[in-house]
Write an enzyme that holds these catalytic residues in place. Structure first.
Site, PDB file in Angstrom:
ATOM      1  CB  CYS A 155      -7.206   3.129   3.876  1.00 20.59           C
ATOM      2  SG  CYS A 155      -7.955   2.503   5.292  1.00 20.59           S
ATOM      3  CG  ASN A 161      -9.286  -2.189   2.769  1.00 25.78           C
ATOM      4  OD1 ASN A 161      -8.493  -2.877   3.030  1.00 25.78           O
ATOM      5  ND2 ASN A 161      -9.053  -0.909   3.139  1.00 25.78           N
ATOM      6  CD  GLU A 162      -9.427  -2.117   7.273  1.00 30.05           C
ATOM      7  OE1 GLU A 162      -8.688  -3.019   7.622  1.00 30.05           O
ATOM      8  OE2 GLU A 162      -9.493  -0.994   7.730  1.00 30.05           O
ATOM      9  CD  GLU A 185      -2.862   1.415   2.359  1.00 27.42           C
ATOM     10  OE1 GLU A 185      -2.689   0.452   3.439  1.00 27.42           O
ATOM     11  OE2 GLU A 185      -3.725   2.138   2.129  1.00 27.42           O
TER      12      GLU A 185
END
Ligand code: AHR
Length: 862
Positions: free
Chosen positions: A459, A589-590, A257
């Site tokens: 994120c 994503n989560e 990331e």
């Protein structure tokens, strides 16, 4: 986990005994306090007489708001509790005093709360003190509240039948007030009182006790006083090859990331900072006055100046450039790199620039690498620049090894000179790719033998607000055509390291690419960014979803499509006519699992399934290993039969020590698991032998469950010293050094010694106390490609553990086996793996060193 259930069971038995003399019903009081800036969520207290109240736990939160940003939001004000005729409990609360939405969640038992929703009822006002009532005549729930953004108190209501669809707001004369005050620990709190059966209260108390028990377990640290070990600890491990089972051969991968300057200034080998003059105050939400198009640039003296201009740029996606006003030949524009430019003597560097000059008399540009005192480390000159934008390329050889050179461009003409995309790359990138990756960092990643790379987030993938969702197509094509954007972690991403480079890197290291796209919603922790509400902000509007879904399908075509397809052609143009053989794609994503999420996720999922049934879609189960998003994410995965889900959890040593059966309890028939983000965290958030051994322990348990856990990746991966937004990370670096952590060596050992079959073993530990047994783990796998049998042994005890390994029946090809050990004291940060040989046989002894992770690799006759 078993322990927890046992305790829960005994708690219930105890309560059963003491409840004989208690009334059948009692009162509960639902309230919130101002503690922790209103983020402690919904609390309960109980009373048998509606006068004397007992808080259930101290600030114990039964429900927390998940609205908006971490830190500044996630607040729960004035909760109102209501039970509908079907027995469901509904809680609504006010989010803040600015937004025109309230929050709703429901629960069957007051303990497990389902999805949250944030209906926008009055976009231009706020929603305070919301309450629910039931109107029997219309059979509607009526939600009323106060709005006071315009100065005075105004009262409104909406109606709903299902807490999903709401009527238009109606102005009302006043609002009922069904709140009461209770005295709790000497404080007056305002909340809702409800009469319930005694069992409801018992269940709340049990739930709080269970949580307290779990928190107690999680607070445990790896350290054990050696005095508690009166005898030497022995373990015998007898393998059971007859019970061998297939496991995933992809267990270790990496999750890349762009956080902590992992991309620009990190893995992406570009040496010039702000090469495109696109740094923008918005990157840092206008909080840094020095963060703008001028960042990292300077001029040599006052005979040259520049402004950032944007008239007829080189590309619409790259609108800013430097417009120089050169008064004196010999003055120049300087870039400082990322805290300097590191050079290696004798190495060649590719310099390029887009330039133009409208002056009659045009000159070349001399490009120099210089030291702080003007030392020249290398120099070259472009051709004479033209009137219109053109790219100029030269090669500079570094005359010295230095860490802090600067780049200076010296136009050999006076007057106006426009410059953009000023770039300097070492030729020695990883695999010598153009627009490539930093060799030492990429090699460190490759050395882990990762079987896959997940990218670009995290994120970063779902972004801070709708406009910040990472759009893959903005990151392909020529670097000057790509669309730079604000990085959610508070800096700038050039997109120089884009989807083509990610795919190429995967291919270069033999790893499966796993791109992650947003599920049509931005990060639940998003700020408002001009939208009425924060958080997921309603998701991509439905009338734009078709375009978004198509963009996801285009990504698959870009990776795998024939060169004749629209997107396959673009891949070929970038230099890769062959497909990248994409097999997996992460969607989401989560995320917060809400109706908004589900609707959009399902659209994307169904579209992929229909057009590319061969692609494995990876869904998401929220940011934690329990709680609403975890439960709802798994339920959705089961409902849609999503082949795999991505789990995330950052946990304490105590969690890892006490949850070793975490995956043993998983249903083998449901979705497979990709543990996409995990790490052991200790106070101070650094890695050391304690965290590394907890991760090794967890991976031993994961290998045992490699039939359902398909992949894992530690997170985050990279962090530039001095620029970290998150700790701990797996690999730290600066401009010249790569500093793998002890946790890195655990990942590397697992990556290099992966198997595709798990061989169960029966183990016996001389001291059977839980605090001893939970600090020892073993895992035996077979790598069927080489025939090697690999034994992994984790010892988190402060003493040697005498180990007898019984591999009866093994046909050993080389009795001198490879032994690799990582060991130290628990707070050691700087140890590396020691390589050795060990004599092995079908039965042999080994001493696990204190606080160690050992890997024994035995060659067998296949
Ligand atoms: O790994 C760092 C962050 O942790 C990721 O971006 C996010 O998915 C998680 O919250």
């Amino acid at each position: 986990m078993k322990n927890i259930l046992l305790l829960a069971f005994s708690v219930l038995i105890c309560l059963g005994k003491v409840s004989a003399n208690e009334p059948d019903s009692a009162y509960i009081f639902a309230y919130a306090t101002a503690k922790n800036n209103h983020t402690n969520g919904l609390h309960f207290a109980w009373s048998i007489d509606n006068r004397n109240w007992h808080a259930i736990g101290s600030e114990h939160s039964f429900l927390k708001s998940d609205y908006g940003r971490w830190g500044s939001q996630k607040k729960l004000f004035s909760p109102f509790l209501f039970q509908s005729a079907d027995g469901m409990w509904h809680c609504i609360w006010s989010l803040n005093d600015t937004d025109g939405a309230f929050a709703h969640a429901s629960s069957a038992d007051l303990v497990y709360w389902g999805r949250q929703s944030y209906p926008v009822v009055l976009p231009d006002n706020n929603v305070l003190e919301p309450e629910i009532a039931y109107d029997r005549t219309s059979q509607n729930y009526v939600i009323s509240w106060i709005s006071n953004k315009s100065g005075d108190d105004r009262f409104y209501s909406v109606t709903t039948k299902d807490f999903k669809n709401y009527s238009e707001p109606k102005k009302i004369a006043g609002k009922p007030n069904n709140k009461q005050v209770a005295l709790l620990n000497g404080n007056e709190e305002t909340g809702t009182i409800r009469k319930v059966s005694r069992e409801v209260v018992d269940k709340l108390i049990d739930a709080q006790k269970l949580t307290a028990y779990k928190y107690g377990q999680w607070a445990e640290r790896a350290y054990l006083n050696p005095n508690e070990l009166k005898e030497p600890v022995d373990i015998s491990i007898r393998w059971m090859p007859e019970k061998e089972k297939s496991i995933s051969d992809m267990l270790i991968g990496i999750f890349f990331e762009d956080i902590n300057y992992a991309a620009d200034g990190g893995l992406y080998a570009e040496l010039i900072q702000n090469r495109d003059f696109e740094y923008n105050p918005d990157d840092k939400e206008r909080k840094d006055p020095n963060w703008n198009g001028y960042k990292a640039w300077d001029v040599s003296d006052n005979t040259i100046s520049f402004v950032i201009d944007s008239i007829s740029p080189i590309h619409i996606n790259n609108k800013n450039y430097a417009a120089l006003n050169v008064k004196n030949i010999g003055s120049g524009l300087i870039n400082e790199g990322w805290d300097g430019i590191a050079l290696k003597q004798g190495e060649k560097y590719d310099f390029s620039v887009f330039a133009r000059s409208s002056e009659m008399k045009k000159g070349k540009i001399t490009v120099r690498l210089i030291g702080k005192n003007g030392e020249v480390y290398g120099e070259a000159s472009t051709k004479v620049i033209a009137k219109d934008w053109k790219k100029y390329e030269v090669v500079i050889t570094a005359g010295q090894t230095v860490r802090d050179a600067r780049l200076v461009l010296l136009p050999q003409q006076t007057g106006r000179v426009d410059l953009d995309m000023i770039s300097l790359f070492p030729q020695n990138t990883f695999k010598r790719r153009k627009n490539g990756l930093r060799e030492d960092l990429a090699q460190t990643l490759a050395d882990m033998k990762p079987r896959f790379v997940r990218f670009p987030g995290g994120c970063v993938a779902h972004g801070d607000g709708l406009k910040n969702i990472y759009r893959w197509e903005n990151t392909i094509g020529e670097p000057e055509e790509r669309k730079p954007q604000r990085n959610l972690w508070g800096y700038h991403q050039t997109a120089g390291l884009g989807y083509f480079e990610y795919f190429q890197f995967c291919e270069d290291i033999g790893a499966e690419p796993i791109p992650v796209v947003a599920a049509g919603v931005p990060c639940q922790n998003s700020a408002h960014h001009g939208c009425v509400i924060g958080g997921q902000q309603g998701g991509i509007p439905m009338n734009e979803m078709a375009e978004y879904v198509q963009s996801v399908l285009n990504l698959i075509e870009y990776a795998n499509g024939d060169v004749k397809t629209e997107w396959g052609k673009k891949r070929a143009k970038a230099g890769h006519p062959n497909p990248f053989n994409l097999k997996y794609i992460g969607v989401g994503n989560e995320d917060l699992i809400t109706a908004i999420f589900e609707e959009r996720f399902t659209m994307i999922y169904n579209a992929i399934k229909e057009k590319y049934p061969e692609i494995t879609v990876i869904g998401t189960t929220g940011p934690f290993c329990e709680g609403t998003d975890y439960v709802e994410g798994w339920d959705l995965a089961t409902k849609l039969t999503i082949p795999m889900v991505d789990e995330h959890y950052y946990q304490s040593p105590g969690w890892f020590l006490n949850n070793q059966d975490y995956y043993d309890r998983y249903d083998r028939t449901k979705s497979k698991v990709y543990l996409g983000e995990y790490a052991a965290h200790i106070p101070g958030r650094h890695n050391n032998i304690e965290t590394a051994l907890c991760e090794a322990l967890h991976m031993a348990n994961v290998e045992r469950n490699g039939d359902i856990v398909t992949m894992t990746s530690y997170a985050p991966l990279l962090a530039k010293e001095g620029y970290t937004q998150w700790n701990p990370d797996l690999i730290y670096f600066n401009n010249t050094e790569v500093k793998p952590t002890v946790g890195y060596y655990v990942q590397k050992l697992y990556g290099q010694h992966a198997g595709d079959a798990y061989i169960p073993a029966s183990t016996h530990i001389s001291d059977g106390r839980a605090e001893i047994t939970k600090r020892i783990a073993s895992s035996i796998v077979r790598d069927n490609t080489t025939g090697d049998v690999i034994i992994k042994l984790v010892n988190i005890l402060p003493v040697h553990v005498k180990t007898k390994l019984d591999l009866s029946g093994i046909t050993i090809a080389d009795k001198s086996a490879r032994l690799e050990t990582l060991k130290g004291t628990l707070d050691d940060k700087d140890v590396v793996v020691k390589e050795d040989r060990i004599e092995v046989d079908s039965i042999f002894d080994y001493q696990m060193p204190p606080h160690s992770f050992s890997v024994i690799r035995i060659k067998t006759h296949k």
